[in-house]
Design a protein around this motif. Structure first.
Motif, PDB file in Angstrom:
ATOM      1  N   SER A   1      39.607  -3.968 -35.071  1.00  0.00           N
ATOM      2  CA  SER A   1      40.471  -3.463 -35.981  1.00  0.00           C
ATOM      3  C   SER A   1      40.930  -4.189 -37.352  1.00  0.00           C
ATOM      4  CB  SER A   1      41.634  -2.690 -35.011  1.00  0.00           C
ATOM      5  OG  SER A   1      42.444  -3.813 -34.871  1.00  0.00           O
ATOM      6  N   ASP A   2      41.394  -5.433 -36.963  1.00  0.00           N
ATOM      7  CA  ASP A   2      41.864  -6.139 -38.055  1.00  0.00           C
ATOM      8  C   ASP A   2      40.756  -6.756 -39.055  1.00  0.00           C
ATOM      9  OD1 ASP A   2      44.281  -6.343 -36.879  1.00  0.00           O
ATOM     10  OD2 ASP A   2      44.047  -8.524 -35.838  1.00  0.00           O
ATOM     11  N   VAL A   3      39.360  -6.782 -38.393  1.00  0.00           N
ATOM     12  CA  VAL A   3      38.416  -7.322 -39.300  1.00  0.00           C
ATOM     13  C   VAL A   3      38.033  -5.851 -40.182  1.00  0.00           C
ATOM     14  CG1 VAL A   3      35.764  -7.676 -39.321  1.00  0.00           C
ATOM     15  CG2 VAL A   3      37.289  -8.789 -37.702  1.00  0.00           C
ATOM     16  N   LEU A   4      38.058  -4.857 -39.573  1.00  0.00           N
ATOM     17  CA  LEU A   4      37.771  -3.507 -40.270  1.00  0.00           C
ATOM     18  C   LEU A   4      38.502  -3.546 -41.558  1.00  0.00           C
ATOM     19  CD1 LEU A   4      37.233  -1.130 -37.443  1.00  0.00           C
ATOM     20  CD2 LEU A   4      35.420  -1.717 -38.963  1.00  0.00           C
ATOM     21  N   VAL A   5      39.912  -3.838 -41.464  1.00  0.00           N
ATOM     22  CA  VAL A   5      41.052  -3.484 -42.493  1.00  0.00           C
ATOM     23  C   VAL A   5      40.960  -4.507 -43.337  1.00  0.00           C
ATOM     24  CG1 VAL A   5      43.460  -3.526 -42.952  1.00  0.00           C
ATOM     25  CG2 VAL A   5      42.542  -2.270 -41.051  1.00  0.00           C
ATOM     26  N   ARG A   6      40.661  -5.888 -42.975  1.00  0.00           N
ATOM     27  CA  ARG A   6      40.190  -6.910 -43.987  1.00  0.00           C
ATOM     28  C   ARG A   6      39.198  -6.869 -44.765  1.00  0.00           C
ATOM     29  NH1 ARG A   6      41.518 -10.722 -39.814  1.00  0.00           N
ATOM     30  NH2 ARG A   6      39.280 -11.158 -39.481  1.00  0.00           N
ATOM     31  N   HIS A   7      38.259  -6.155 -44.209  1.00  0.00           N
ATOM     32  CA  HIS A   7      36.927  -5.903 -45.133  1.00  0.00           C
ATOM     33  C   HIS A   7      36.851  -4.184 -45.297  1.00  0.00           C
ATOM     34  CE1 HIS A   7      35.778  -9.988 -44.704  1.00  0.00           C
ATOM     35  NE2 HIS A   7      36.240  -9.639 -43.527  1.00  0.00           N
ATOM     36  N   ARG A   8      37.786  -3.674 -45.816  1.00  0.00           N
ATOM     37  CA  ARG A   8      38.088  -2.101 -45.634  1.00  0.00           C
ATOM     38  C   ARG A   8      36.894  -1.420 -46.359  1.00  0.00           C
ATOM     39  NH1 ARG A   8      42.166   1.484 -44.715  1.00  0.00           N
ATOM     40  NH2 ARG A   8      43.461  -0.329 -44.342  1.00  0.00           N
ATOM     41  N   THR A   9      36.593  -1.679 -47.686  1.00  0.00           N
ATOM     42  CA  THR A   9      35.613  -1.163 -48.437  1.00  0.00           C
ATOM     43  C   THR A   9      34.285  -1.324 -47.713  1.00  0.00           C
ATOM     44  OG1 THR A   9      36.668  -1.703 -50.443  1.00  0.00           O
ATOM     45  CG2 THR A   9      34.357  -0.972 -50.707  1.00  0.00           C
ATOM     46  N   VAL A  10      33.705  -2.334 -47.409  1.00  0.00           N
ATOM     47  CA  VAL A  10      32.455  -2.445 -46.605  1.00  0.00           C
ATOM     48  C   VAL A  10      32.447  -1.985 -45.549  1.00  0.00           C
ATOM     49  CG1 VAL A  10      31.076  -4.319 -45.683  1.00  0.00           C
ATOM     50  CG2 VAL A  10      32.059  -5.063 -47.699  1.00  0.00           C
ATOM     51  N   ALA A  11      33.686  -1.979 -44.644  1.00  0.00           N
ATOM     52  CA  ALA A  11      33.650  -1.103 -43.317  1.00  0.00           C
ATOM     53  C   ALA A  11      33.593   0.238 -43.587  1.00  0.00           C
ATOM     54  CB  ALA A  11      35.133  -1.520 -42.616  1.00  0.00           C
ATOM     55  N   ALA A  12      34.385   0.742 -44.517  1.00  0.00           N
ATOM     56  CA  ALA A  12      34.038   2.301 -44.682  1.00  0.00           C
ATOM     57  C   ALA A  12      32.656   2.585 -45.203  1.00  0.00           C
ATOM     58  CB  ALA A  12      35.107   2.616 -46.092  1.00  0.00           C
ATOM     59  N   ARG A  13      32.166   2.123 -45.876  1.00  0.00           N
ATOM     60  CA  ARG A  13      30.537   2.278 -46.289  1.00  0.00           C
ATOM     61  C   ARG A  13      29.849   2.050 -45.155  1.00  0.00           C
ATOM     62  NH1 ARG A  13      30.337  -1.141 -52.230  1.00  0.00           N
ATOM     63  NH2 ARG A  13      31.590   0.484 -53.535  1.00  0.00           N
ATOM     64  N   SER A  14      30.004   1.097 -44.156  1.00  0.00           N
ATOM     65  CA  SER A  14      29.171   0.872 -43.096  1.00  0.00           C
ATOM     66  C   SER A  14      29.083   1.815 -42.239  1.00  0.00           C
ATOM     67  CB  SER A  14      29.423  -0.474 -42.438  1.00  0.00           C
ATOM     68  OG  SER A  14      29.238  -1.285 -43.492  1.00  0.00           O
ATOM     69  N   THR A  15      30.730   2.320 -41.893  1.00  0.00           N
ATOM     70  CA  THR A  15      30.943   3.427 -40.895  1.00  0.00           C
ATOM     71  C   THR A  15      30.299   4.842 -41.464  1.00  0.00           C
ATOM     72  OG1 THR A  15      32.927   2.259 -40.556  1.00  0.00           O
ATOM     73  CG2 THR A  15      32.790   4.696 -39.806  1.00  0.00           C
TER      74      THR A  15
END
Length: 581
Positions: free
Chosen positions: A179-193
């Motif tokens: 969850s911390d990694v997702l937030v730290r890389h929010r833009t990339v995580a959102a696109r990947s999701t």
């Protein structure tokens, strides 16, 4: 001349001249590590993240049966992970932390349930029941003590508990980290999701598969739904089974109208532990068992006995023998501990109690596997029960089995069958030498040499190591086949030696052996045989279509085990009463 003096310091300051280092907090150590060793720190962070992701994927994709755990099962895209990532990205900091912790605990619980399912499928051919099966863990502990010794069983239990605790802790840390990694890389995580959601949707719609498995997975959700349905079914089943148990075609039949065609006969219902269809038909097990059955048919015929054999489908598999016993004797389908408790708490007529109800038989139980109070004796209509401590045995245990079958049968002869009496006997006999782990095994000795069983000491010590057999599927099959041969030989030799014109023997298996021996797709059928000298006994069941001899043909009739009671009572002249018991 100048005089130099040492600076004074407080008298109570006994610290050394060098300055004390300030304690460094863990966060400081991590920052220092990143500063001094940036490459190592980066590798460590990425490794921890990769391991966390792998652990979460494992929990979401882990099958609940051992034989289906293959690499391909983990090369799929779990929808639960995609939804979880989207939720964590959308939540503020504190709710996100709570959600991550709850998700970690939930995934750990799901993993534990899957592991329990694996064990139950391996040994009982079914999944773990959240409502009913916690009590069976005590039986599993007792079994491991017999197979591995007290120290080994304790170590295994402690290890299992420690593993479960560690799993909950590590899984929670993994979800929090992700969850911390997702937030730290929010833009990339959102696109990947979003990309993962699109791929999952297309894969699901198009039915895309890799190595025969769908790429789009909702495995964890399906497992949870299955557990929920199992719980709901269990809760509904209790009331339905209570109503079913109250219906009894022979419940009101007067004693004088029950089994009139067997008056004067000694009737023995004998269960052979784990004697299943695989013992007769599995090519890796059956050759020795078939030879034993055919030899027994021949030797019994020379002694004046004839036999007919068929198949029954047991209500249990791999274990829980008492469910098979109660199904066979009650005429009800008793496939869970809940049903067993319900039926044994009532007054439903059992096959054994039918003989007691007539008043014309003495009813006894030979129970070498019973080592504690057994209130079910009243339900089964047994006037007297001999447990493991009342058969006079002074020899060693053979793993789970408290005594060899040959000794148990000789004790039955000495205590009941061979005594002078004014009534014939009806006996329920449980033979246990073919109980897993099938190691070490007894062997036949001279009947006149049995004594108190002490002579089995050297045989037991020279036997195989149960822990080694349990760990080896091939050896388990070999030793299982030998155990069935021993049990059948003990029974047929006893009948040749002590049977009379008035002896009627019904013997059967209670269930198939565990999946590691019988196979994961094995049917639940067990052999059943009726043996007698009086031709009228077998003439009464001629219409059943059973095979002559001790070995049922592959195409012999197959009945549900719960059908036997009514067919047997009807064949030997009992009058149905209809209605409630």
């Amino acid at each position: 001349m100048a005089v130099f003096t040492r600076p004074s310091r407080p008298a109570n300051d006994d610290a050394p001249d060098t300055a004390r280092p300030e304690p460094v907090a863990p966060e400081g150590r991590l920052r220092r590590l990143r500063t001094v060793h940036p490459t190592a720190a980066r590798v460590l962070r990425r490794t921890a993240t990769a391991l966390s992701a792998a652990l979460v994927l494992m929990a979401l994709l882990l099958p609940n049966t051992l034989h289906t755990v293959t690499p391909g099962k983990f090369a799929r895209l779990p929808v639960e992970g995609i939804i979880g990532a989207a939720v964590l990205l959308a939540l503020p900091r504190r709710p996100r932390l709570v959600a991550a912790v709850v998700a970690g605990l939930g995934l750990a619980a799901l993993t534990v349930l899957n592991l329990l399912d694996m064990g139950f499928h391996e040994y009982l051919g079914r999944g773990f029941n959240l409502v009913l099966d916690w009590g069976l863990l005590d039986d599993a502990q007792a079994y491991t003590e017999d197979a591995m010794g007290g120290a080994g069983a304790t170590a295994l239990a402690v290890g299992a508990v420690a593993l479960a605790v560690a799993l909950f802790a590590v899984m929670t840390l993994a979800t929090v980290r992700l969850s911390d990694v997702l937030v730290r890389h929010r833009t990339v995580a959102a696109r990947s999701t979003l990309a993962a959601a699109v791929v999952w949707t297309l894969s699901s719609a198009l039915g895309i598969q890799v190595a025969g498995l769908p790429v789009a997975s909702d495995h964890a959700a399906a497992l949870l739904q299955g557990q929920a349905r199992r719980v709901q079914s269990t809760l509904r089943d209790e009331a339905a089974f209570e109503r079913e148990a109250r219906q009894d075609a022979f419940g009101r039949t007067p004693g004088e109208q029950l089994v009139p065609d067997l008056r004067g006969k000694d009737v023995l219902f004998t269960f052979i532990e784990s004697y299943g269809r695989s013992a007769i038909e599995d090519p890796r097990i059956s050759p020795g068992v078939r030879r034993t059955l055919d030899a027994g048919t021949k030797s019994l015929a020379e002694a004046g006995f004839a036999a007919k054999s068929g198949w029954l489908t047991s209500a249990t598999y791999g274990g829980s023998s008492w469910l098979g016993h109660s199904t066979f004797l009650s005429g009800l389908w008793v496939d869970s501990q809940q049903r067993y408790t319900t039926v044994t708490s009532g007054d439903h007529l059992t096959l054994t109690k039918a003989f007691q109800k007539t008043g014309d038989w003495r009813t006894v139980g030979i129970m070498p596997g019973v080592q504690k109070a057994w209130p079910e004796a009243g339900f089964y209509g047994l006037d007297n029960v001999y447990n493991a401590f009342e058969l006079g045995y002074r020899g060693p245990k053979f793993s789970w089995s408290t005594m060899p079958d040959q000794y148990a049968l000789e004790a039955f002869q000495r205590l009941e069958h061979g005594r002078k009496r004014d009534k014939p006997l009806m006996a329920e006999i449980i033979l246990t030498s073919s109980h897993q782990p099938w190691s070490p095994l007894p062997r036949m000795v001279g009947w006149e040499d049995l004594g108190d069983g002490s002579l089995f000491g050297p045989i037991q010590r020279a036997g195989t190591n149960p822990a080694a057999v349990v760990a080896d599927g091939t050896r388990s099959k070999e030793e299982y086949g030998k155990s069935v041969q021993y049990s059948v030989t003990s029974l047929t030799q006893w009948l040749e030696r002590y049977g009379t014109e008035d002896t009627v023997l019904v013997f059967l298996g209670d269930h198939q052996p565990i999946a590691r021996v019988s196979g994961h797709r094995a049917v639940r059928d067990v052999p059943v045989t009726v043996v007698a000298k009086d031709p009228k006994v077998l003439d009464a069941i001629a219409g059943w279509g059973w095979t002559d001899g001790l070995r049922p043909a592959r195409d012999a009739p197959v009945w549900r085990m719960s059908d036997f009671r009514d067919r047997f009572l009807t064949a030997y002249g009992s009058t149905p009463s209809g209605g409630r018991g």
